[in-house]
Design a protein around this motif. Structure first.
Motif, short mmCIF file in Angstrom:
data_model
loop_
_atom_site.label_atom_id
_atom_site.label_comp_id
_atom_site.label_asym_id
_atom_site.label_seq_id
_atom_site.Cartn_x
_atom_site.Cartn_y
_atom_site.Cartn_z
N PRO A 1 9.99 -24.31 -4.00
CA PRO A 1 9.88 -23.99 -2.58
C PRO A 1 11.24 -23.65 -1.98
O PRO A 1 12.26 -24.23 -2.38
N MET A 2 11.26 -22.71 -1.08
CA MET A 2 12.50 -22.33 -0.40
C MET A 2 12.34 -22.62 1.09
O MET A 2 11.32 -22.30 1.68
N ARG A 3 13.34 -23.25 1.66
CA ARG A 3 13.34 -23.46 3.10
C ARG A 3 14.24 -22.41 3.73
O ARG A 3 15.24 -21.99 3.15
N TYR A 4 13.88 -21.97 4.92
CA TYR A 4 14.73 -21.02 5.64
C TYR A 4 14.47 -21.15 7.12
O TYR A 4 13.50 -21.78 7.55
N ARG A 5 15.39 -20.57 7.90
CA ARG A 5 15.16 -20.50 9.34
C ARG A 5 14.48 -19.18 9.65
O ARG A 5 14.84 -18.14 9.05
N ALA A 6 13.56 -19.20 10.61
CA ALA A 6 12.87 -17.96 10.99
C ALA A 6 13.90 -16.92 11.41
O ALA A 6 14.76 -17.20 12.25
N GLY A 7 13.84 -15.74 10.76
CA GLY A 7 14.79 -14.67 11.06
C GLY A 7 15.77 -14.41 9.93
O GLY A 7 16.38 -13.35 9.87
N GLN A 8 15.90 -15.36 8.99
CA GLN A 8 16.86 -15.18 7.90
C GLN A 8 16.30 -14.25 6.80
O GLN A 8 15.16 -13.80 6.88
N TYR A 9 17.11 -14.01 5.79
CA TYR A 9 16.68 -13.11 4.72
C TYR A 9 17.01 -13.68 3.34
O TYR A 9 17.77 -14.65 3.22
N LEU A 10 16.40 -13.08 2.32
CA LEU A 10 16.66 -13.46 0.93
C LEU A 10 17.34 -12.29 0.22
O LEU A 10 17.28 -11.15 0.68
N ASN A 11 18.01 -12.57 -0.88
CA ASN A 11 18.54 -11.52 -1.74
C ASN A 11 17.70 -11.47 -3.01
O ASN A 11 17.40 -12.51 -3.61
N LEU A 12 17.33 -10.25 -3.38
CA LEU A 12 16.42 -10.04 -4.50
C LEU A 12 17.14 -9.29 -5.63
O LEU A 12 17.79 -8.27 -5.37
N ARG A 13 17.02 -9.82 -6.85
CA ARG A 13 17.49 -9.09 -8.04
C ARG A 13 16.29 -8.82 -8.91
O ARG A 13 15.34 -9.60 -8.90
N TRP A 14 16.33 -7.73 -9.67
CA TRP A 14 15.16 -7.41 -10.49
C TRP A 14 15.60 -7.00 -11.89
O TRP A 14 16.68 -6.47 -12.08
N ASN A 15 14.72 -7.33 -12.85
CA ASN A 15 14.93 -6.98 -14.26
C ASN A 15 16.29 -7.40 -14.80
O ASN A 15 16.92 -6.67 -15.58
N GLY A 16 16.77 -8.57 -14.34
CA GLY A 16 18.01 -9.13 -14.88
C GLY A 16 19.27 -8.43 -14.45
O GLY A 16 20.35 -8.73 -14.96
N GLY A 17 19.17 -7.50 -13.49
CA GLY A 17 20.36 -6.76 -13.06
C GLY A 17 21.24 -7.58 -12.13
O GLY A 17 20.82 -8.61 -11.61
N ASP A 18 22.46 -7.09 -11.93
CA ASP A 18 23.41 -7.78 -11.05
C ASP A 18 23.21 -7.41 -9.59
O ASP A 18 23.48 -8.18 -8.68
#
Ligand code: FAD
Ligand code: FES
Length: 352
Positions: free
Chosen positions: A137-154
């Motif tokens: 589970p991830m907690r966050y404040r409403a309005g924040q963002y996540l960083n996404l990486r895909w297929n093992g890339g940097d």
């Protein structure tokens, strides 16, 4: 040359204090404020680290800094005049007192986890809703963002949470993603096989959240979104509605044509739950329809502020030109920069 420099060959570390939290640290010669703050383990707001996204915008209360890249490439003239700097580009030249909100709640310190993409829905012709299932589970404040990486890339791409957070955190994370033709991730999403890809998410990041301390409690809200910039505003407004925040609000949304209008059900639910005045103004720049306003979304700021009355605070998310025009419109109308909060959705084509 100072005694320290002549004896040891380099300048002594500079002491930095960050208000309002009082965090303090020493920055070595040649280091940026952000670099040191992150080494100290502080959740200092940032994203690109190269002076283009504006996420590390910080007010310089006292002291002198040298800019690696001129702050004016990213910050508006109004922001520069008000003393804002970019922490990722700022090398202290004296001891500093800064002002920026650092996420101090250890429960929402960023974490990194593997995730599966488990749901994709079309919201418009060029925006999709993505549902990720994270392995914790991830907690966050409403309005924040996540960083996404895909297929093992940097490389990572930032996406704002598009739903109100739950108190204990959630492993299901929702975002709205707009297609940027030629873009590495969004081309995979719109023209490739995104369900077959592997994902890593880290977050939460950013300091776009509703300020509702004692001094802000009654200030009306003018919210401005373009494209997928609706995501963090839906998150923020859903959360505020759940918490029964009692402030008049107008949400302005800009699209080109009627096909760009979306998330009507979410907005209707917010309006129904809102405990003060709530208006939604969809505004089309390229089409005329009886049920929608016409023009650039920021061209309607004056009318919205007139309706809201004095003392409004601004919250904006979307493409950089819309944010710049929004800052201009809001400050021209007398709203202090301290009361204007935004996330600029920069991408490789809008940076630098
Ligand atoms: C804080 C923050 C929050 C964000 N939240 C969201 C959100 O909620 N939803 C959303 O849809 N987006 C959001 N974004 C934008 C998002 O992070 C991505 O930038 C966007 O989705 C594009 O990613 P991409 O990989 O498809 O494109 P990229 O690969 O980054 O390419 C973008 C464009 O630039 C072009 N390009 C590539 N390299 C260069 C170059 N060197 N010079 C010039 N042009 C180049 C590409 O052809 C393409 O047209 C956010 C951004 C930030 C900073
Ligand atoms: S982190 Fe400083 S401008 Fe992006």
């Amino acid at each position: 040359m100072s005694l320290f420099k002549s004896l040891f060959g380099k300048s002594p570390p500079k002491q930095v204090v960050v208000q309002p939290g009082g965090e303090h640290f020493a920055v070595d010669a040649g280091q940026t404020v952000l670099e040191r703050a992150l080494k100290e383990g502080l959740a200092y707001p940032h994203d690109c680290t190269v002076g283009t996204c504006g996420s590390c915008r910080t007010k310089l209360l006292s002291g002198r800094v040298e800019a690696i890249t001129p702050f004016g490439y990213t910050l508006s003239k109004n922001e520069l005049d008000a003393g804002y700097i970019l922490a990722c580009q700022a090398i202290p030249k004296s001891d500093l007192e800064l002002e920026v909100e650092i996420g101090s709640d250890s429960a929402i310190a960023p974490l990194t986890c593997a995730a599966r993409l488990v749901g994709i829905d079309d919201l418009t012709h060029d925006i999709k809703r993505l549902r990720f299932q994270a392995d914790q589970p991830m907690r966050y404040r409403a309005g924040q963002y996540l960083n996404l990486r895909w297929n093992g890339g940097d490389a990572h791409r930032s996406y704002s949470f598009a739903a109100a957070p739950s108190a204990d955190g959630s492993a299901e994370l929702t975002t709205f993603v707009r297609h940027v033709p030629g873009g590495a991730f969004t081309d995979l999403l719109f023209t490739g096989d995104p369900l077959a890809a592997t994902y890593e998410i880290d977050g939460p990041h950013g300091n776009f959240w509703l300020r509702d301390g004692a001094a802000d409690k009654k200030a009306p809200l003018i919210c401005i979104a373009g494209g997928s910039g609706l995501a963090p505003l839906i998150s923020l407004l859903q959360d505020a509605a759940e918490r029964r925040v009692r402030r008049d609000c107008i949400l302005l949304f800009g699209g080109r044509g009627a096909r760009d209008i979306y998330a009507q059900d979410e907005i209707a639910a917010i309006r129904n739950a809102w405990t003060a005045g709530f208006d939604f103004w969809p505004i089309l720049s390229e089409e005329r329809h009886d049920q929608y306003r016409h023009g650039m979304v920021t061209g309607h700021v004056g009318a919205a502020l007139e309706k809201l009355g004095p003392g409004a605070h601004g919250y904006m998310c979307g493409p950089p030109p819309m944010i710049d025009a929004g800052i201009h419109a809001l400050t021209e109308a007398g709203i202090a920069l301290d009361h204007i909060h935004y996330d600029k959705f920069t991408d490789a084509s809008t940076r630098g």
